[in-house]
Scaffold this active site. Structure first.
Site, mmCIF file in Angstrom:
data_model
loop_
_atom_site.group_PDB
_atom_site.id
_atom_site.type_symbol
_atom_site.label_atom_id
_atom_site.label_comp_id
_atom_site.label_asym_id
_atom_site.label_seq_id
_atom_site.Cartn_x
_atom_site.Cartn_y
_atom_site.Cartn_z
ATOM 1 N N SER A 41 0.787 -1.234 0.000
ATOM 2 C CA SER A 41 0.000 0.000 0.000
ATOM 3 C C SER A 41 0.817 1.280 0.000
ATOM 4 O O SER A 41 0.240 2.371 -0.049
ATOM 5 C CB SER A 41 -0.964 0.005 1.187
ATOM 6 O OG SER A 41 -2.039 -0.869 0.952
ATOM 7 N N LYS A 83 0.008 3.843 -2.620
ATOM 8 C CA LYS A 83 -1.016 4.881 -2.509
ATOM 9 C C LYS A 83 -0.433 6.285 -2.417
ATOM 10 O O LYS A 83 -1.164 7.265 -2.562
ATOM 11 C CB LYS A 83 -1.934 4.562 -1.332
ATOM 12 C CG LYS A 83 -2.794 3.331 -1.621
ATOM 13 C CD LYS A 83 -3.447 2.750 -0.388
ATOM 14 C CE LYS A 83 -4.251 1.501 -0.798
ATOM 15 N NZ LYS A 83 -4.505 0.601 0.320
ATOM 16 N N SER A 137 -5.942 3.027 4.759
ATOM 17 C CA SER A 137 -5.357 2.366 3.590
ATOM 18 C C SER A 137 -6.419 1.635 2.782
ATOM 19 O O SER A 137 -6.250 0.482 2.378
ATOM 20 C CB SER A 137 -4.247 1.389 4.009
ATOM 21 O OG SER A 137 -3.412 1.067 2.923
ATOM 22 N N LYS A 148 3.181 6.490 5.149
ATOM 23 C CA LYS A 148 2.249 5.488 4.617
ATOM 24 C C LYS A 148 2.827 4.103 4.849
ATOM 25 O O LYS A 148 3.966 3.817 4.478
ATOM 26 C CB LYS A 148 2.016 5.696 3.107
ATOM 27 C CG LYS A 148 0.982 4.731 2.525
ATOM 28 C CD LYS A 148 -0.409 5.076 3.008
ATOM 29 C CE LYS A 148 -1.414 3.957 2.759
ATOM 30 N NZ LYS A 148 -1.276 2.832 3.722
#
Length: 329
Positions: free
Chosen positions: A107, A110, A164, A280
């Site tokens: 993720s 992202k 997420s 993140k």
């Protein structure tokens, strides 16, 4: 359209764009990893060269140290497959391990999804969640939206970055790119523009695919770019967020999300003299445990640090603490 205010930070991307165009040709399909060489993106040109060329790619960015891309003698071994600490103001990496090795990003993908949405989307747009937001993969992280729900693009970005949400990623992709495929093409174009030549995306959420990969250094390039958007900085620095939106049945709904970064939620201790201002996470079986984040010193210097492929969440934060402790406070 660009609707978000941007921090004014040195961004020497003109040479990158020129090199990509010269090598790939306008409008021609080409593998991004062949856009130009790693040596090209590390070179510096100056006005004294006398040939009229723009400043080189590395002028405002940190670059890997020359030589062996591995920890130095006496440095503790990490569980992670790749790691790095790089200033957001240039220079060379403070720490590096396999910075240019291609890996599954999970993720952390992202970050690029957010870049494209902020660059080409309108935060106030009311987005109708599409069927593509339905994801059945076991263990997939979700924001909790369903087809027919209506939520602002801004709230979807919170749903993308804080919990997420893979569903939020697909809703953003369809809205901004017209389709997931169209949005992914935009992601790859942005990767080429930023010089992320070790990167190729096939989706907007980071679910595992053999053709979906990046490098620790490319993540740094993307994070550097994303931080130029005020909204990105605000979102990744948010501990919790509640979105109020319209459900598919016309009723009012709320969704509340809390940050998962252990340094921000108090589950991990930040080294003295440093403050984590956002980041993140990303986790899949194929990618292991990953984290790209920003750290600030007491005198205001900012650094990006990245861990990819840690073998457990506990080791992810142990490794991260180890490498950010190398920052001169």
């Amino acid at each position: 359209m660009i609707i978000d205010g941007k921090h004014r930070r040195p961004r020497a991307v003109l040479l990158v764009t020129a090199l990509v165009i010269l090598v790939t040709g306008c409008g021609k399909k080409s593998g991004l990893e062949h856009a130009y060489s790693y040596d090209d993106r590390a070179v510096r040109f100056t006005a004294e060269d006398g040939d009229g060329r723009a400043p080189g790619f590395a002028a405002g960015l940190a670059v890997p140290k020359e030589g062996d891309d591995s920890p130095g003698e006496g440095e503790a071994a990490l569980s992670a497959r790749a790691a790095g600490v790089l200033s957001l103001d240039g220079g060379t990496a403070l720490y590096q391990q396999a910075l240019t090795e291609r890996m599954n990003p999970a993720s952390t993908t992202k970050v690029m999804t957010a870049i494209v949405a902020l660059k080409y989307g309108n935060l106030s747009d009311l987005v109708t969640v599409p069927e593509e937001a339905v994801i059945t993969e076991s263990g997939s992280s979700m924001a909790g939206v369903v087809p027919g729900d209506q939520m602002s693009l801004e709230d979807l970005l919170y749903g993308l970055m804080i919990p997420s949400g893979n569903d939020a990623a697909n809703a953003i992709a369809v809205h901004v790119g017209g389709s997931i495929e169209g949005f992914v093409s935009m992601m790859n174009q942005e990767a080429a523009r930023l010089g992320a030549t070790g990167t190729h995306f096939v989706n907007a959420n980071g679910l595992t695919d053999p053709d979906h990969y990046t490098t620790a250094y490319d993540l740094y390039l993307m994070f550097y770019e994303a931080l130029s958007y005020d909204t990105f900085r605000t979102i990744i620095g948010t501990h919790d967020h509640t979105a109020v939106y319209m459900g598919s049945d016309g009723s009012q709904k709320t969704a509340s999300w809390t940050v998962g970064n252990y340094y921000m939620n108090g589950k991990a201790e930040t080294p003295e003299g440093l403050a984590v201002f956002g980041g993140k996470t990303g986790t899949t079986k194929a990618a292991g445990y990953c984290l790209i984040m920003g750290t600030r010193t007491e005198d205001g210097r900012e650094y990006a640090s990245v861990i990819m492929g840690a073998d457990s969440r506990a080791h992810l934060y142990e490794d991260m603490t180890n490498i950010i402790s190398k920052i001169d406070k």
